[in-house]
Design a protein around this motif. Sequence first.
Motif, mmCIF file in Angstrom:
data_model
loop_
_atom_site.group_PDB
_atom_site.id
_atom_site.type_symbol
_atom_site.label_atom_id
_atom_site.label_comp_id
_atom_site.label_asym_id
_atom_site.label_seq_id
_atom_site.Cartn_x
_atom_site.Cartn_y
_atom_site.Cartn_z
ATOM 1 N N LEU A 11 0.850 -1.189 0.000
ATOM 2 C CA LEU A 11 0.000 0.000 0.000
ATOM 3 C C LEU A 11 0.887 1.240 0.000
ATOM 4 C CD1 LEU A 11 -2.749 1.432 0.376
ATOM 5 C CD2 LEU A 11 -2.422 1.131 2.846
ATOM 6 N N VAL A 12 0.598 2.157 -0.910
ATOM 7 C CA VAL A 12 1.391 3.371 -1.021
ATOM 8 C C VAL A 12 0.478 4.534 -1.367
ATOM 9 C CG1 VAL A 12 1.913 3.000 -3.471
ATOM 10 C CG2 VAL A 12 3.493 4.334 -2.065
ATOM 11 N N GLN A 13 0.845 5.719 -0.968
ATOM 12 C CA GLN A 13 0.066 6.899 -1.313
ATOM 13 C C GLN A 13 0.379 7.340 -2.741
ATOM 14 O OE1 GLN A 13 0.885 9.855 1.716
ATOM 15 N NE2 GLN A 13 -0.920 9.211 2.882
ATOM 16 N N ALA A 14 -0.564 8.024 -3.338
ATOM 17 C CA ALA A 14 -0.355 8.565 -4.686
ATOM 18 C C ALA A 14 0.918 9.417 -4.702
ATOM 19 C CB ALA A 14 -1.556 9.385 -5.112
ATOM 20 N N GLY A 15 1.690 9.249 -5.758
ATOM 21 C CA GLY A 15 2.964 9.942 -5.873
ATOM 22 C C GLY A 15 4.142 9.153 -5.337
ATOM 23 N N GLY A 16 3.856 8.071 -4.645
ATOM 24 C CA GLY A 16 4.916 7.257 -4.073
ATOM 25 C C GLY A 16 5.498 6.261 -5.050
ATOM 26 N N SER A 17 6.404 5.426 -4.530
ATOM 27 C CA SER A 17 7.119 4.461 -5.364
ATOM 28 C C SER A 17 7.105 3.081 -4.728
ATOM 29 C CB SER A 17 8.577 4.899 -5.549
ATOM 30 O OG SER A 17 8.672 6.139 -6.212
ATOM 31 N N LEU A 18 7.184 2.082 -5.583
ATOM 32 C CA LEU A 18 7.365 0.689 -5.174
ATOM 33 C C LEU A 18 8.255 0.005 -6.194
ATOM 34 C CD1 LEU A 18 3.753 -0.521 -4.202
ATOM 35 C CD2 LEU A 18 5.683 -0.224 -2.635
ATOM 36 N N ARG A 19 8.952 -1.027 -5.748
ATOM 37 C CA ARG A 19 9.720 -1.857 -6.676
ATOM 38 C C ARG A 19 9.282 -3.307 -6.511
ATOM 39 N NH1 ARG A 19 16.128 -3.247 -7.591
ATOM 40 N NH2 ARG A 19 15.830 -4.507 -5.702
ATOM 41 N N LEU A 20 8.808 -3.863 -7.598
ATOM 42 C CA LEU A 20 8.425 -5.276 -7.609
ATOM 43 C C LEU A 20 9.595 -6.117 -8.101
ATOM 44 C CD1 LEU A 20 4.863 -5.074 -9.226
ATOM 45 C CD2 LEU A 20 5.530 -4.774 -6.832
ATOM 46 N N SER A 21 9.693 -7.320 -7.540
ATOM 47 C CA SER A 21 10.715 -8.271 -7.960
ATOM 48 C C SER A 21 10.047 -9.583 -8.334
ATOM 49 C CB SER A 21 11.723 -8.527 -6.844
ATOM 50 O OG SER A 21 12.383 -7.344 -6.465
ATOM 51 N N CYS A 22 10.653 -10.280 -9.281
ATOM 52 C CA CYS A 22 10.157 -11.595 -9.679
ATOM 53 C C CYS A 22 11.370 -12.507 -9.843
ATOM 54 C CB CYS A 22 9.376 -11.513 -10.979
ATOM 55 S SG CYS A 22 8.938 -13.119 -11.694
ATOM 56 N N ALA A 23 11.467 -13.482 -8.953
ATOM 57 C CA ALA A 23 12.554 -14.451 -9.010
ATOM 58 C C ALA A 23 12.081 -15.679 -9.776
ATOM 59 C CB ALA A 23 12.981 -14.841 -7.605
ATOM 60 N N ALA A 24 12.862 -16.084 -10.775
ATOM 61 C CA ALA A 24 12.462 -17.175 -11.661
ATOM 62 C C ALA A 24 13.378 -18.375 -11.488
ATOM 63 C CB ALA A 24 12.494 -16.702 -13.105
ATOM 64 N N SER A 25 12.767 -19.532 -11.315
ATOM 65 C CA SER A 25 13.532 -20.779 -11.317
ATOM 66 C C SER A 25 13.539 -21.297 -12.744
ATOM 67 C CB SER A 25 12.894 -21.799 -10.370
ATOM 68 O OG SER A 25 11.601 -22.126 -10.826
ATOM 69 N N LEU A 26 14.506 -20.805 -13.510
ATOM 70 C CA LEU A 26 14.486 -21.032 -14.952
ATOM 71 C C LEU A 26 15.921 -21.063 -15.456
ATOM 72 C CD1 LEU A 26 12.755 -21.199 -17.524
ATOM 73 C CD2 LEU A 26 12.712 -18.706 -17.566
ATOM 74 N N ASN A 27 16.337 -22.220 -15.970
ATOM 75 C CA ASN A 27 17.722 -22.366 -16.411
ATOM 76 C C ASN A 27 18.077 -21.444 -17.572
ATOM 77 O OD1 ASN A 27 18.254 -24.313 -14.492
ATOM 78 N ND2 ASN A 27 17.716 -26.008 -15.834
#
Length: 114
Positions: A11-27
Motif C-alpha cells: 500500500l502506497v500513497q499517490a505519488g509514491g514508489s514501489l519496486r516489484l521483484s520476480c525471481a524465476a527458477s528457470l535455467n
Amino acid sequence: QVQLVESGGGLVQAGGSLRLSCAASLNIFRLTAMGWYRQAPGKQRDMVATITGGGRTDYADSVKGRFTISRDNAKNTVYLQMNNLKPEDTAVYYCHALLKPDYWGQGTQVTVSS
C-alpha cells in the motif's frame, strides 16, 4: 517446473514508489523474454512492461515515463520500478515468462491511495 515468485507489492500513497521483484527458477532465464502484467477488479489482465533477453523494453502508454522494467540475469530476477504511482495503478501485478507454455507468478497486490 518453472516457478515465478513475485514480491514487493503493498500500500502506497499517490505519488509514491514501489519496486516489484520476480525471481524465476528457470535455467534459460537470460534467453527468456519476461514481463509484468496487471489486473484490476472486474477488468482484463493487461501488459504493463516487457523485456527481452537482450534487454529491449516495451511499456504500456499509461506507465511510460513512470515505470521501468529491468533484469538481473545473474540473479534470475526481473524488476519493475514504479514511480509517481496513481490510484489507477491499483491492481494485482503478475510476472510472466514468455515460453511455450508460458508461465505466470501468483501475483502481488499493489494499492495506491489518493
